[in-house]
Design a protein around this motif. Sequence first.
Motif, PDB file in Angstrom:
ATOM      1  N   THR A   1       0.825  -1.221   0.000  1.00 23.20           N
ATOM      2  CA  THR A   1       0.000   0.000   0.000  1.00 23.20           C
ATOM      3  C   THR A   1       0.850   1.257   0.000  1.00 23.20           C
TER       4      THR A   1
ATOM      5  N   THR B   1      -0.625  -5.843  -0.932  1.00 23.09           N
ATOM      6  CA  THR B   1      -1.749  -5.809  -1.880  1.00 23.09           C
ATOM      7  C   THR B   1      -1.663  -6.953  -2.897  1.00 23.09           C
TER       8      THR B   1
ATOM      9  N   ILE C   1      -4.578   2.589   0.257  1.00 24.09           N
ATOM     10  CA  ILE C   1      -3.455   2.500  -0.678  1.00 24.09           C
ATOM     11  C   ILE C   1      -3.057   3.923  -1.066  1.00 24.09           C
TER      12      ILE C   1
END
Length: 455
Positions: free
Chosen positions: A10, A20, A46
Amino acid sequence: MYAILDIETTGGKYNEEGITEIAIYKYDGHEIVDQFISLVNPEREIQPFVVNLTGINSNMLRNAPKFYEVAKRIVEITEECILVAHNSEFDYRILKTEFHRLGFTYKRKSLCTVELSKQLIPDMESYSLGKLVRSLGIPMSERHRANGDALATLKLFKMLLNKDSSKRIIKETIKVEKKSKLAPNLREIIEELPSETGVYYIHNAEGNIIYIGKSNNIKKRVTQHFTNGNSKSRKIQLQVASVSYERTGSELVALLKESEEIKTNKPILNRALKRSKFSQGLYSFIDDFGYINLRITQIKKNEKPITTFTNRQSGIAFMNRMVEKFELCEKLTGLEKSDSSCFRHGIKDCYGACVNEEDVETYNKRAHAVIELNSYDNKDMILVDRGRYIDEKSVILIEEGTFKGIGFFDLNYQINNREILASLITPMQNNRDTQHIIQSYIRRNKRLKVIELNN
């Protein structure tokens, strides 16, 4: 056995990132024997620059498995393997952090293809994964996606294995994680600290504050205290029982709070703020010809400097920048001693104030601009900096050249409203220390928002 991996995260503050996407290829030195590729829901925001870089956004991850759902598979595929990654320190740290959040200790040997490449393929223009594989003719797709980067790392690693025919370099480069030297009580303290800007307070068993500090990363700074071997750190390690902290968001707020808290609490392990900490000041005077002269000299007891510096070297560096920016005379700023014109006049970079050729009013206007820029004497203004949260800012209030205090405000506030300001500000002491801290911070931080207040 090797586990070649790549992780996308992120982004964000150190040790607060989330995974992620992850790709792992289990490789026995000849062929791939297992693989695992998956998006991962990081359960956190993010960073926008990461979305632009990877193309992975929150919508894509909404239905992806969370890390705890893939943790067992990661453990199994990397069991008894050496982790291989391009900049393995980053990927290994992220994995350990995620497992730590689950209460699980994850340890593996690791190998970095950046380090290996520098030894086995020296003198390359760049060792970033994209540029390196391109220069070596290794095909690559899906750059900045876990699978694409992991496959490129695997192909690079195969090439490195072939180059190191004796496998001596690879064996020497394998990293084995050493057992932590931190005592269990110190580890527990560190785990509770944030990686954020603020002021921290180290307490002994009686709850007394023995040391106060500030940092842009509280966790990292306290860890240094707990691992360093200098005299102060050893005393801290022997006496510490707990650490409390206060987030500030702004480094300036942290510096001001640290200064005041040390004066108020007088912790036994803090060295007193000595005058020598900022021994040099900027002063001005009018010479016999009417020109404003500027000088960096030792701070005078009964005279207030325009601004202050930690040492003469930083003061002289500042003056050189002012000469360049405002086209001042080196002789009239004390940078050059001469009975005639300065050196810059000889090369047409000085307009001749040193030999009374430049109009006094014209020169003084530029010299006065330096004074005005670096002094908040008699000014009413606020300094707006980062807050503790995304939708918050910090504010430092100065009235008639006097530091009044600090506060935090919601972005929706009309911050230049005097009544609102008064309700937000926590009063603090104004002294020479705060003046130096504020002026030095303003000089160093060009993006700091300065708002002059109207009466």
